[in-house]
Design a protein around this motif. Structure first.
Motif, PDB file in Angstrom:
ATOM      1  N   UNK A  55       0.893  -1.150   0.152  1.00  0.00           N
ATOM      2  CA  UNK A  55      -0.049   0.011   0.160  1.00  0.00           C
ATOM      3  C   UNK A  55       0.721   1.291   0.252  1.00  0.00           C
ATOM      4  N   UNK A  56       0.239   2.449  -0.591  1.00  0.00           N
ATOM      5  CA  UNK A  56       0.804   3.836  -0.286  1.00  0.00           C
ATOM      6  C   UNK A  56       1.497   4.100  -1.667  1.00  0.00           C
ATOM      7  N   UNK A  57       1.376   3.471  -2.730  1.00  0.00           N
ATOM      8  CA  UNK A  57       1.721   3.802  -4.122  1.00  0.00           C
ATOM      9  C   UNK A  57       0.659   3.982  -4.945  1.00  0.00           C
ATOM     10  N   UNK A  58       0.700   5.061  -5.832  1.00  0.00           N
ATOM     11  CA  UNK A  58      -0.046   5.193  -7.128  1.00  0.00           C
ATOM     12  C   UNK A  58       0.285   4.136  -7.946  1.00  0.00           C
ATOM     13  N   UNK A  59      -0.913   3.125  -8.387  1.00  0.00           N
ATOM     14  CA  UNK A  59      -0.344   2.193  -9.205  1.00  0.00           C
ATOM     15  C   UNK A  59      -1.050   2.140 -10.515  1.00  0.00           C
ATOM     16  N   UNK A  60      -0.345   1.649 -11.444  1.00  0.00           N
ATOM     17  CA  UNK A  60      -1.127   1.528 -12.894  1.00  0.00           C
ATOM     18  C   UNK A  60      -0.856   0.376 -13.505  1.00  0.00           C
ATOM     19  N   UNK A  61      -1.568   0.221 -14.329  1.00  0.00           N
ATOM     20  CA  UNK A  61      -1.420  -0.952 -15.401  1.00  0.00           C
ATOM     21  C   UNK A  61      -1.160  -0.449 -16.771  1.00  0.00           C
ATOM     22  N   UNK A  62      -0.058  -1.208 -17.341  1.00  0.00           N
ATOM     23  CA  UNK A  62       0.208  -0.933 -18.724  1.00  0.00           C
ATOM     24  C   UNK A  62       0.290  -2.080 -19.625  1.00  0.00           C
ATOM     25  N   UNK A  63      -0.057  -2.251 -20.693  1.00  0.00           N
ATOM     26  CA  UNK A  63      -0.315  -3.419 -21.498  1.00  0.00           C
ATOM     27  C   UNK A  63      -0.171  -3.377 -22.892  1.00  0.00           C
ATOM     28  N   UNK A  64      -0.471  -4.340 -23.782  1.00  0.00           N
ATOM     29  CA  UNK A  64      -0.333  -4.527 -24.938  1.00  0.00           C
ATOM     30  C   UNK A  64      -1.363  -4.106 -25.903  1.00  0.00           C
ATOM     31  N   UNK A  65      -2.537  -3.536 -25.225  1.00  0.00           N
ATOM     32  CA  UNK A  65      -3.658  -2.942 -26.061  1.00  0.00           C
ATOM     33  C   UNK A  65      -4.070  -1.387 -25.716  1.00  0.00           C
ATOM     34  N   UNK A  66      -4.678  -0.836 -26.514  1.00  0.00           N
ATOM     35  CA  UNK A  66      -4.903   0.595 -26.673  1.00  0.00           C
ATOM     36  C   UNK A  66      -5.438   0.797 -25.289  1.00  0.00           C
ATOM     37  N   UNK A  67      -6.394   0.271 -24.711  1.00  0.00           N
ATOM     38  CA  UNK A  67      -7.099   0.306 -23.301  1.00  0.00           C
ATOM     39  C   UNK A  67      -6.011   0.457 -22.385  1.00  0.00           C
ATOM     40  N   UNK A  68      -5.152  -0.220 -22.382  1.00  0.00           N
ATOM     41  CA  UNK A  68      -3.877  -0.405 -21.377  1.00  0.00           C
ATOM     42  C   UNK A  68      -2.600   0.402 -21.822  1.00  0.00           C
ATOM     43  N   UNK A  69      -2.811   1.287 -22.800  1.00  0.00           N
ATOM     44  CA  UNK A  69      -1.768   2.278 -23.045  1.00  0.00           C
ATOM     45  C   UNK A  69      -0.595   1.781 -23.924  1.00  0.00           C
ATOM     46  N   UNK A  70      -0.614   0.373 -24.512  1.00  0.00           N
ATOM     47  CA  UNK A  70       0.026   0.033 -25.723  1.00  0.00           C
ATOM     48  C   UNK A  70       1.438   0.186 -25.129  1.00  0.00           C
ATOM     49  N   UNK A  71       1.804  -0.144 -24.115  1.00  0.00           N
ATOM     50  CA  UNK A  71       3.026  -0.403 -23.494  1.00  0.00           C
ATOM     51  C   UNK A  71       3.791   1.073 -22.916  1.00  0.00           C
ATOM     52  N   UNK A  72       2.968   2.092 -23.288  1.00  0.00           N
ATOM     53  CA  UNK A  72       3.541   3.763 -22.869  1.00  0.00           C
ATOM     54  C   UNK A  72       3.056   3.717 -21.678  1.00  0.00           C
ATOM     55  N   UNK A  73       4.301   3.887 -20.547  1.00  0.00           N
ATOM     56  CA  UNK A  73       3.956   3.965 -19.269  1.00  0.00           C
ATOM     57  C   UNK A  73       3.140   5.214 -18.976  1.00  0.00           C
ATOM     58  N   UNK A  74       3.383   6.449 -19.615  1.00  0.00           N
ATOM     59  CA  UNK A  74       2.718   7.651 -19.432  1.00  0.00           C
ATOM     60  C   UNK A  74       1.044   7.580 -19.764  1.00  0.00           C
ATOM     61  N   UNK A  75       0.857   6.432 -20.255  1.00  0.00           N
ATOM     62  CA  UNK A  75      -0.789   6.270 -20.737  1.00  0.00           C
ATOM     63  C   UNK A  75      -1.444   5.125 -19.844  1.00  0.00           C
ATOM     64  N   UNK A  76      -0.678   4.644 -18.938  1.00  0.00           N
ATOM     65  CA  UNK A  76      -1.304   3.542 -17.771  1.00  0.00           C
ATOM     66  C   UNK A  76      -2.527   3.914 -17.460  1.00  0.00           C
ATOM     67  N   UNK A  77      -3.155   2.912 -16.936  1.00  0.00           N
ATOM     68  CA  UNK A  77      -4.477   2.829 -16.302  1.00  0.00           C
ATOM     69  C   UNK A  77      -4.328   2.871 -14.789  1.00  0.00           C
ATOM     70  N   UNK A  78      -4.824   3.855 -14.064  1.00  0.00           N
ATOM     71  CA  UNK A  78      -4.628   4.284 -12.767  1.00  0.00           C
ATOM     72  C   UNK A  78      -5.530   3.257 -11.856  1.00  0.00           C
ATOM     73  N   UNK A  79      -4.944   2.509 -10.895  1.00  0.00           N
ATOM     74  CA  UNK A  79      -5.847   1.474 -10.108  1.00  0.00           C
ATOM     75  C   UNK A  79      -6.055   2.307  -8.846  1.00  0.00           C
ATOM     76  N   UNK A  80      -7.505   1.909  -8.232  1.00  0.00           N
ATOM     77  CA  UNK A  80      -8.033   2.594  -7.126  1.00  0.00           C
ATOM     78  C   UNK A  80      -7.785   1.703  -6.039  1.00  0.00           C
TER      79      UNK A  80
END
Length: 101
Positions: A14-39
C-alpha cells in the motif's frame, strides 16, 4: 471485435499510486505515461480497475508504481518478472500479486 469488461484485482504494498500498462490501446500500448490508474479499496485491501478489452484477444500487462518503467513490478529478489497474460473473456477477474517495485 466486441469488447468485454475485465476486472483487475492487484495485491501490492500500500501507499503507491499504481498503474496497469499493457499491449492493447485500453492499457496504454506499453506506454507507461498512458497507464490505467488503479484505485485502492480500503475494505478489501486491493487495488482495482475495470476496463473494456477486446474479447478473445491475448492480453499482456505489468503493474507500475508510477507512470514510469523505473517503477515496474519486481520479484522477491528484485528480479524482472514475466508479463501477466490472459485471454479477455466475459466476466473475467484477473488477480495478481506484486511483491515489490
Amino acid at each position: 471485435m466486441a469488447n468485454t469488461k475485465v476486472e483487475f484485482l492487484v495485491k501490492a504494498p500500500a501507499g503507491n499510486d499504481l498503474y496497469l500498462v499493457g499491449n492493447v490501446l485500453a492499457l496504454g500500448e506499453w506506454n507507461a505515461t498512458k497507464g490505467v490508474k488503479l484505485t485502492y479499496c480500503d475494505e478489501c485491501g486491493l487495488y482495482t480497475a475495470s476496463k473494456l478489452l477486446p474479447a478473445g484477444e491475448n492480453i499482456e500487462f505489468k503493474v507500475l508504481a508510477g507512470k514510469s518503467w523505473d517503477a515496474v513490478e519486481k520479484g522477491t529478489w528484485g528480479e524482472d518478472v514475466p508479463n501477466h497474460a490472459f485471454v479477455a473473456s466475459k466476466g473475467i477477474k484477473v488477480e495478481v500479486e506484486v511483491v515489490r517495485f
